[in-house]
Design a protein around this motif. Structure first.
Motif, PDB file in Angstrom:
ATOM      1  N   SER A 160       0.909  -0.968  -0.046  1.00 43.55           N
ATOM      2  CA  SER A 160      -0.067   0.021   0.001  1.00 43.55           C
ATOM      3  C   SER A 160       0.903   1.304  -0.022  1.00 43.55           C
ATOM      4  O   SER A 160       2.099   1.355   0.341  1.00 43.55           O
ATOM      5  N   ASP A 161       0.000   2.479  -0.462  1.00 41.38           N
ATOM      6  CA  ASP A 161       0.960   3.643  -0.489  1.00 41.38           C
ATOM      7  C   ASP A 161       1.073   4.107   1.051  1.00 41.38           C
ATOM      8  O   ASP A 161       0.191   3.581   1.770  1.00 41.38           O
ATOM      9  N   PRO A 166      -4.179   0.528  -1.439  1.00 38.52           N
ATOM     10  CA  PRO A 166      -3.568  -0.852  -1.748  1.00 38.52           C
ATOM     11  C   PRO A 166      -2.804  -0.113  -3.529  1.00 38.52           C
ATOM     12  O   PRO A 166      -3.436   0.138  -4.331  1.00 38.52           O
ATOM     13  N   THR A 167      -1.410  -0.950  -3.422  1.00 31.88           N
ATOM     14  CA  THR A 167      -0.700  -0.631  -4.868  1.00 31.88           C
ATOM     15  C   THR A 167      -0.660  -1.985  -5.545  1.00 31.88           C
ATOM     16  O   THR A 167      -0.535  -1.687  -6.642  1.00 31.88           O
TER      17      THR A 167
END
Length: 176
Positions: A160-161, A166-167
């Motif tokens: 996540s960033d 979520p990335t």
């Protein structure tokens, strides 16, 4: 004398330009459209395109033959469209040297027109970006392999960033 100092300064200036072109892998040429001949190729231009400066100025046909066959028509059309519109043109393409080496170039062409609107000259700079292209390809391949590994891990993986968004979520977690 003033003339001697001016000549020496011009020589130093030309040497600095040649060194800057070598360091940046940037070549250049000047084409006279009236005589349909090149007037000048820089040392780095010869190196980038794989021509031998001892053989003299390359012909226009020899230069065009070095453009990769898969890119040649596109580049020709880009140049012709720029000439129709009486504007400069930038292009990215590959060249294919006689030994089979492929290089990636980014070129910018300035077109000078006569008062009657006829092309008088073209000045080009071309940067050899082959190393950068290969590094970009290696990075993409590495990212792809890492993504494959992450997606095949039998556990739940995500990233996540800083804001918590979520990335990446691996396939196992998505399937769950």
């Amino acid at each position: 004398t003033a003339l001697t100092r001016a000549q020496e300064e011009q020589r130093r200036s030309e040497a600095r330009l040649a060194e800057a072109q070598r360091l940046s892998r940037t070549g250049s040429w000047v084409y006279n459209a009236t005589t349909m001949r090149y007037l000048y190729w820089s040392d780095e231009g010869y190196r980038v395109w794989g021509f031998d400066p001892l053989q003299g100025l390359p012909s226009r046909e020899n230069m065009w033959q070095r453009i990769h066959p898969d890119d040649r028509d596109r580049v020709w059309e880009e140049v012709q469209e720029a000439l129709r519109q009486k504007r400069d043109v930038s292009s990215k393409f590959r060249i294919l040297l006689p030994d089979g080496t492929i290089k990636y170039l980014e070129a910018a062409n300035y077109h000078g027109f006569s008062s009657s609107g006829v092309l008088a000259e073209a000045v080009s700079t071309h940067i050899d970006v082959t190393e950068r292209k290969r590094a970009e390809e290696a990075l993409r391949e590495s990212e792809y392999k890492l993504r494959q590994i992450i997606d095949t891990v039998p556990g739940f993986l995500w990233s996540s960033d800083p804001a918590g968004e979520p990335t990446h979520i691996n396939q196992h977690m998505l399937d769950y």
